[in-house]
Motif scaffolding. Sequence first.
Motif, PDB file in Angstrom:
ATOM      1  N   THR A  21      18.616  12.479  -2.850  1.00  0.00           N
ATOM      2  CA  THR A  21      18.469  11.470  -1.803  1.00  0.00           C
ATOM      3  C   THR A  21      17.066  11.518  -1.204  1.00  0.00           C
ATOM      4  O   THR A  21      16.415  10.474  -1.016  1.00  0.00           O
ATOM      5  CB  THR A  21      19.517  11.670  -0.695  1.00  0.00           C
ATOM      6  N   VAL A  22      16.588  12.720  -0.914  1.00  0.00           N
ATOM      7  CA  VAL A  22      15.229  12.873  -0.382  1.00  0.00           C
ATOM      8  C   VAL A  22      14.204  12.349  -1.394  1.00  0.00           C
ATOM      9  O   VAL A  22      13.245  11.655  -1.024  1.00  0.00           O
ATOM     10  CB  VAL A  22      14.945  14.348  -0.030  1.00  0.00           C
ATOM     11  N   LEU A  23      14.413  12.660  -2.665  1.00  0.00           N
ATOM     12  CA  LEU A  23      13.511  12.174  -3.717  1.00  0.00           C
ATOM     13  C   LEU A  23      13.467  10.649  -3.738  1.00  0.00           C
ATOM     14  O   LEU A  23      12.384  10.044  -3.813  1.00  0.00           O
ATOM     15  CB  LEU A  23      13.978  12.699  -5.082  1.00  0.00           C
ATOM     16  N   ALA A  24      14.637  10.012  -3.647  1.00  0.00           N
ATOM     17  CA  ALA A  24      14.700   8.552  -3.650  1.00  0.00           C
ATOM     18  C   ALA A  24      14.014   7.968  -2.418  1.00  0.00           C
ATOM     19  O   ALA A  24      13.312   6.953  -2.509  1.00  0.00           O
ATOM     20  CB  ALA A  24      16.148   8.091  -3.717  1.00  0.00           C
ATOM     21  N   LEU A  25      14.206   8.604  -1.267  1.00  0.00           N
ATOM     22  CA  LEU A  25      13.578   8.120  -0.033  1.00  0.00           C
ATOM     23  C   LEU A  25      12.061   8.170  -0.131  1.00  0.00           C
ATOM     24  O   LEU A  25      11.352   7.326   0.430  1.00  0.00           O
ATOM     25  CB  LEU A  25      14.055   8.950   1.156  1.00  0.00           C
ATOM     26  N   ILE A  26      11.548   9.162  -0.842  1.00  0.00           N
ATOM     27  CA  ILE A  26      10.094   9.301  -1.003  1.00  0.00           C
ATOM     28  C   ILE A  26       9.547   8.290  -2.011  1.00  0.00           C
ATOM     29  O   ILE A  26       8.504   7.669  -1.790  1.00  0.00           O
ATOM     30  CB  ILE A  26       9.738  10.735  -1.446  1.00  0.00           C
ATOM     31  N   VAL A  27      10.274   8.113  -3.128  1.00  0.00           N
ATOM     32  CA  VAL A  27       9.760   7.305  -4.242  1.00  0.00           C
ATOM     33  C   VAL A  27       9.961   5.810  -4.037  1.00  0.00           C
ATOM     34  O   VAL A  27       9.078   5.003  -4.356  1.00  0.00           O
ATOM     35  CB  VAL A  27      10.417   7.758  -5.566  1.00  0.00           C
ATOM     36  N   LEU A  28      11.122   5.401  -3.508  1.00  0.00           N
ATOM     37  CA  LEU A  28      11.396   3.969  -3.367  1.00  0.00           C
ATOM     38  C   LEU A  28      10.415   3.334  -2.379  1.00  0.00           C
ATOM     39  O   LEU A  28      10.273   3.826  -1.261  1.00  0.00           O
ATOM     40  CB  LEU A  28      12.834   3.739  -2.883  1.00  0.00           C
ATOM     41  N   PRO A  29       9.753   2.269  -2.799  1.00  0.00           N
ATOM     42  CA  PRO A  29       8.780   1.618  -1.893  1.00  0.00           C
ATOM     43  C   PRO A  29       9.468   0.979  -0.700  1.00  0.00           C
ATOM     44  O   PRO A  29      10.574   0.455  -0.807  1.00  0.00           O
ATOM     45  CB  PRO A  29       8.129   0.555  -2.795  1.00  0.00           C
ATOM     46  N   ARG A  30       8.798   1.045   0.432  1.00  0.00           N
ATOM     47  CA  ARG A  30       9.323   0.426   1.652  1.00  0.00           C
ATOM     48  C   ARG A  30       8.833  -1.011   1.688  1.00  0.00           C
ATOM     49  O   ARG A  30       7.709  -1.280   2.098  1.00  0.00           O
ATOM     50  CB  ARG A  30       8.866   1.195   2.886  1.00  0.00           C
ATOM     51  N   THR A  31       9.679  -1.914   1.223  1.00  0.00           N
ATOM     52  CA  THR A  31       9.313  -3.323   1.169  1.00  0.00           C
ATOM     53  C   THR A  31      10.527  -4.170   1.424  1.00  0.00           C
ATOM     54  O   THR A  31      11.647  -3.798   1.067  1.00  0.00           O
ATOM     55  CB  THR A  31       8.698  -3.694  -0.193  1.00  0.00           C
ATOM     56  N   SER A  32      10.345  -5.290   2.046  1.00  0.00           N
ATOM     57  CA  SER A  32      11.429  -6.254   2.266  1.00  0.00           C
ATOM     58  C   SER A  32      11.223  -7.500   1.430  1.00  0.00           C
ATOM     59  O   SER A  32      11.928  -8.483   1.571  1.00  0.00           O
ATOM     60  CB  SER A  32      11.490  -6.648   3.745  1.00  0.00           C
ATOM     61  N   GLN A  33      10.225  -7.441   0.525  1.00  0.00           N
ATOM     62  CA  GLN A  33       9.924  -8.603  -0.303  1.00  0.00           C
ATOM     63  C   GLN A  33      11.018  -8.826  -1.333  1.00  0.00           C
ATOM     64  O   GLN A  33      11.427  -7.913  -2.032  1.00  0.00           O
ATOM     65  CB  GLN A  33       8.575  -8.400  -1.020  1.00  0.00           C
TER      66      GLN A  33
END
Length: 386
Positions: free
Chosen positions: A180-192
């Motif tokens: 979960t921590v890995l995904a939180l770091i890797v997934l881009p923070r975007t609402s596009q």
Amino acid sequence: MTDTSSNIGTIKLQLAVFALVSASFTNIYLTQPILPVLQQEFGVSTIQVSFTVSIVIFGIVLSNLFFGYLSDKMPIHPILLIGGICVALAGLCAALTHDFRLLVTARLVQGLFIPALTTSLAAWLARTLPMERLSVVMGSYVSATVLGGLGGRLLGGWIHPPLHWRYAFFSAAALILVTTVLALIVLPRTSQHVNSAGSSTTSYRSLLFNKDLFLYYCCGAGAFLMFSPIFNYLPYRLAGAPFHFSTELITLIYLVYVLGIFLGPIAGRLSNTYGGGTTLIAGTVILGISQALLLISSIYSVILGLLGICAGFFTIHAVAVGLLNSRLSDGHGKANALYVLFYYGGGWLGITGAGFAFEYKGWTGVIFFVMCFLAVPLITGLKNRA
């Protein structure tokens, strides 16, 4: 962004998705190889102990559409964080409890929040990624579901000795938190919303009452209904006469499940070559023959039958999903959420119903129970050939 940096980003995203989905599916089947051990330790019936698997699937059924809807309204990161924490905490509770009712409750909580890590992630990918990247990343997603299902069985019954099954829950909880921590770091923070499929206005109601699509939902449900009980009650079959296998040896038999990693793409190619209807019929025939082989008291027949069960099931599952999506012009995300709902609903009904059949007629009852549902993929295949 250059092609090289885009490729690196895709690889990182694939790894994060693969890790998180694998860890999530590991939790679903964690108790399956050790059902006889749990039954003896807690002093419960076969039907009751089967709830430690079926209640997780039931939880997924209950919350799947909710998290699919929520992922369209909220950023993915808080959903993943809440889901990861809840699944891990429920796993720790399951590891520590000596009350069977609390164990089942903890497993239900895990089922309720697993879609926060899987369904929400799939919806986010479909909404956010362009199609050329989506197909690559979703390939990792599908493979992860197979590997996670196998990993949970190995973790519960082989990596940790069965009398220390509680350590398997500790390991699975740690795995969930790390991924979960890995995904939180890797997934881009975007609402596009890059992929327009995510902005569909097609309603769940219209997709549910579409007669053609409904058949594919039922096909997925029927396939998983037949598949789940076989592997759920397999430990009882192999632990009893004439086999008398140890838990570790029984768990090794689950390695046939890895066949599913390769069968999805193969089934897709066969469907393209011979047609979806013909491939569904072939998968159903293989499944039926394999179910009959499991009635023979020979380990060679059991292994051959289990390989055939995997071949038939994954063929039907892959083709049904492919046919469903090929019939859609809009609402892909919601239609696939409905498919998942039916799919796990079928798994829950299969394990629960086969539990009563097992109580009444043992392993033979389980096999004849699942055989009754061969008509579902068969009718779907025949209709697609017409």
